[in-house]
Motif scaffolding. Structure first.
Motif, mmCIF file in Angstrom:
data_model
loop_
_atom_site.group_PDB
_atom_site.id
_atom_site.type_symbol
_atom_site.label_atom_id
_atom_site.label_comp_id
_atom_site.label_asym_id
_atom_site.label_seq_id
_atom_site.Cartn_x
_atom_site.Cartn_y
_atom_site.Cartn_z
ATOM 1 N N GLY A 100 0.859 -1.196 0.000
ATOM 2 C CA GLY A 100 0.000 0.000 0.000
ATOM 3 C C GLY A 100 0.883 1.229 0.000
ATOM 4 O O GLY A 100 2.007 1.216 0.522
ATOM 5 N N SER A 101 0.409 2.318 -0.608
ATOM 6 C CA SER A 101 1.300 3.479 -0.712
ATOM 7 C C SER A 101 1.483 4.184 0.631
ATOM 8 O O SER A 101 2.513 4.823 0.860
ATOM 9 N N LYS A 102 0.533 4.031 1.560
ATOM 10 C CA LYS A 102 0.675 4.684 2.872
ATOM 11 C C LYS A 102 1.954 4.217 3.567
ATOM 12 O O LYS A 102 2.700 5.022 4.146
ATOM 13 N N ILE A 105 4.879 5.926 1.992
ATOM 14 C CA ILE A 105 4.920 7.357 2.323
ATOM 15 C C ILE A 105 5.590 7.561 3.688
ATOM 16 O O ILE A 105 6.472 8.401 3.856
ATOM 17 N N TYR A 126 -3.105 14.825 2.889
ATOM 18 C CA TYR A 126 -3.242 13.460 3.419
ATOM 19 C C TYR A 126 -2.358 13.343 4.666
ATOM 20 O O TYR A 126 -1.150 13.635 4.616
ATOM 21 N N TYR A 129 1.640 12.349 5.386
ATOM 22 C CA TYR A 129 2.813 13.171 5.045
ATOM 23 C C TYR A 129 3.373 13.802 6.332
ATOM 24 O O TYR A 129 4.582 13.855 6.547
ATOM 25 N N ASN A 172 0.466 16.189 -4.100
ATOM 26 C CA ASN A 172 -0.503 15.120 -4.364
ATOM 27 C C ASN A 172 -1.575 15.633 -5.330
ATOM 28 O O ASN A 172 -2.422 16.422 -4.945
ATOM 29 N N ASN A 176 -6.253 14.793 -2.811
ATOM 30 C CA ASN A 176 -7.093 14.497 -1.665
ATOM 31 C C ASN A 176 -6.721 15.517 -0.598
ATOM 32 O O ASN A 176 -5.535 15.596 -0.260
ATOM 33 N N ASP A 204 2.452 12.141 -4.852
ATOM 34 C CA ASP A 204 1.573 11.041 -4.472
ATOM 35 C C ASP A 204 0.372 11.060 -5.430
ATOM 36 O O ASP A 204 -0.384 12.029 -5.449
ATOM 37 N N PRO A 206 -2.275 8.461 -6.185
ATOM 38 C CA PRO A 206 -3.109 7.251 -6.211
ATOM 39 C C PRO A 206 -4.445 7.430 -6.947
ATOM 40 O O PRO A 206 -5.113 6.451 -7.225
ATOM 41 N N TYR A 207 -4.810 8.702 -7.249
ATOM 42 C CA TYR A 207 -6.106 8.933 -7.915
ATOM 43 C C TYR A 207 -5.931 9.208 -9.414
ATOM 44 O O TYR A 207 -6.860 9.690 -10.062
ATOM 45 N N SER A 235 -0.822 3.481 -6.471
ATOM 46 C CA SER A 235 -1.473 2.432 -5.696
ATOM 47 C C SER A 235 -2.573 1.775 -6.498
ATOM 48 O O SER A 235 -3.176 2.406 -7.370
ATOM 49 N N SER A 237 -5.136 0.704 -4.817
ATOM 50 C CA SER A 237 -6.281 0.841 -3.906
ATOM 51 C C SER A 237 -7.469 1.519 -4.564
ATOM 52 O O SER A 237 -8.608 1.076 -4.446
ATOM 53 N N LYS A 238 -7.199 2.641 -5.235
ATOM 54 C CA LYS A 238 -8.287 3.418 -5.832
ATOM 55 C C LYS A 238 -8.413 3.070 -7.313
ATOM 56 O O LYS A 238 -9.523 2.973 -7.839
ATOM 57 N N ARG A 246 -3.697 -4.026 -0.201
ATOM 58 C CA ARG A 246 -2.440 -3.390 0.180
ATOM 59 C C ARG A 246 -1.340 -3.622 -0.860
ATOM 60 O O ARG A 246 -0.342 -4.294 -0.590
ATOM 61 N N TYR A 323 -13.700 12.522 -4.268
ATOM 62 C CA TYR A 323 -14.180 13.465 -3.261
ATOM 63 C C TYR A 323 -14.763 14.748 -3.832
ATOM 64 O O TYR A 323 -14.242 15.306 -4.792
HETATM 65 C C1 LIG Z 1 -3.567 10.964 -1.176
HETATM 66 C C2 LIG Z 1 -3.478 9.561 -0.706
HETATM 67 N N1 LIG Z 1 -2.300 8.945 -0.737
HETATM 68 C C3 LIG Z 1 -2.166 7.670 -0.340
HETATM 69 C C4 LIG Z 1 -3.248 6.958 0.128
HETATM 70 C C5 LIG Z 1 -3.010 5.559 0.624
HETATM 71 O O1 LIG Z 1 -3.404 4.611 -0.231
HETATM 72 P P1 LIG Z 1 -2.995 3.086 -0.034
HETATM 73 O O2 LIG Z 1 -4.267 2.356 0.145
HETATM 74 O O3 LIG Z 1 -2.233 2.726 -1.272
HETATM 75 O O4 LIG Z 1 -2.117 2.995 1.183
HETATM 76 C C6 LIG Z 1 -4.497 7.551 0.183
HETATM 77 C C7 LIG Z 1 -5.644 6.816 0.718
HETATM 78 O O5 LIG Z 1 -6.698 7.310 0.958
HETATM 79 C C8 LIG Z 1 -4.614 8.888 -0.252
HETATM 80 O O6 LIG Z 1 -5.787 9.534 -0.231
#
Ligand SMILES: Cc1ncc(COP(=O)(O)O)c(C=O)c1O
Length: 386
Positions: A100-102, A105, A126, A129, A172, A176, A204, A206-207, A235, A237-238, A246, A323
């Motif tokens: 997962g990217s979190k 990060i 986010y 950071y 980012n 987000n 970052d 992910p979107y 990522s 994830s989205k 993950r 969002y």
């Molecule tokens: C801007 C941003 N970066 C990273 C993530 C983390 O994503 P991941 O599920 O890959 O950890 C999110 C998740 O909401 C996010 O909004």
């Protein structure tokens, strides 16, 4: 038990506190609709699920998977960046799969920052950071994302002393929580800024594949020479509705990725092999799947925007992300408004201040609940006359 002083540097994750409030609302009998978190509700691509199951049936796929990811996964990430952005990566040195990217990060902060160092962080932004920076014992210098600048930072307004002192800068886009997008011209200026101030620029993204109305989001690595100063986090994830799986990635600057790999090899033991094989399939997901998934989000976005307009709440139409960043009606703080809405209607939305002080005056509303629930949430808002 003694808790480390490190922990006192980081406030509790705001969504953890908020989730307890949501639980209380449920216990009080409210049928809660969660539009506060960006947790995709739709299914991942079928091929990814098949690949996961197929691989999990292999007796020899359950051992430690290795630290740097399967060569085939790094190759699939390289192919994705080539196909999607026309960016050429070296799969051996410029690609790092993440849990997962979190995870990446926060670990990138640990890899690059010492106590006394500084990171430049967007506000609103986010939370990891800031959290990663604080865990590393470094200081945070925030820069505001303001509506009048389309939620892009004014790079020239960042104090020169802070820019010169800083080691790391976070950006980012698609953003987000604001839903803002950045074009290649802005990203080029950001790369120049990073070069000028000797910063590692962490973008970052992910979107980048959750987009609407024909918008195509760029990668920072499309800026010529960007990988000399930048790393991009991404990522599944989205992009592929795989938040629980993950699987993420960091790509770009090889020195930064080598440092990240060194931290990670001491902290985790890689991604379960069947997940990596599923990720390889997911990365090959075609534009038709993404377009039809994005169409579902876009319909929900339209319902949200119409519903907000009907009750006099102002929000602009995002071209990407999950969002809507809406202005709170005057007279209430973001958190007061979100709390009153939850308690009165059972609709959970995120106070803008969860993303930093500059989020005051806003709430973030997500499109990751089923369309019927999004519609019902807007009806409740309308009837409650909040
Ligand atoms: C801007 C941003 N970066 C990273 C993530 C983390 O994503 P991941 O599920 O890959 O950890 C999110 C998740 O909401 C996010 O909004």
């Amino acid at each position: 038990m003694k808790r480390s002083s490190r922990l006192s540097n980081i406030p509790p994750y705001p969504f953890a506190r908020w989730s307890r409030r949501v639980e209380t609302a449920r216990q009080q009998g409210l049928n809660v609709i969660r539009l506060d978190i960006g947790n995709p509700d739709l299914a991942p691509p079928g091929e990814a699920i098949e690949a996961l199951c197929r691989s999990a049936r292999q007796a020899d796929h359950h051992g430690y998977p290795g630290y740097r990811g399967l060569p085939a996964l790094r190759e699939a990430i390289t192919e994705y960046y080539g196909r999607r952005f026309s960016v050429a990566l070296d799969s051996k040195t410029e690609v790092m799969p993440l849990i997962g990217s979190k995870e990446g990060i926060v670990n990138m902060a640990l890899a690059c920052l010492d106590p006394g160092d500084l990171a430049l962080v967007p506000d609103p932004g986010y939370a990891p950071y800031t959290m990663g920076t604080s865990l590393a014992g470094a200081g945070v210098c925030t820069f505001p994302l303001l509506a009048e600048r389309g939620f892009l930072p004014d790079l020239q307004a960042i104090p020169v002393d802070a820019a010169n002192k800083a080691t790391l800068m976070w950006l980012n886009y698609p953003n987000n929580p604001t839903g803002a997008t950045a074009d290649l011209e802005f990203l080029t200026r950001a790369v120049d800024f990073a070069r000028q101030h000797d910063l590692l620029l962490c973008h970052d993204a992910p979107y980048c594949d959750v987009t609407y109305y024909g918008y195509i989001a760029p990668s920072i690595l499309q800026v010529p020479g960007a990988s000399e100063v930048a790393v991009e986090f991404n990522s599944l994830s989205k992009t592929c509705n795989m938040a629980g799986w993950r699987v993420g990635m960091a790509v770009g600057n090889r020195d930064a990725l080598a440092a990240l790999a060194q931290i990670k090899s001491n902290v985790d033991s890689g991604i379960f092999r069947p997940l990596q094989e599923a990720a390889i399939q997911a990365l090959a997901t075609g534009p038709a799947w993404l377009a039809s998934r994005n169409q579902v989000y876009q319909e929900r976005m339209d319902i949200l925007l119409e519903g907000l307009k009907a009750i006099g709440m102002r929000a602009s139409r995002p071209r990407a992300t999950l969002y809507v960043w809406a202005q709170v009606p005057s007279g209430k703080t973001s958190e007061e408004f979100a709390r009153a809405l939850l308690e009165k209607t059972g609709v959970a939305i995120a106070p803008g201040t969860f993303f930093g002080p500059a989020g005051e005056g806003y709430v973030r509303i997500s499109v990751t609940a089923p369309t019927t629930q999004v519609r019902e949430a807007m009806e409740r808002l309308h009837q409650s006359a909040i």
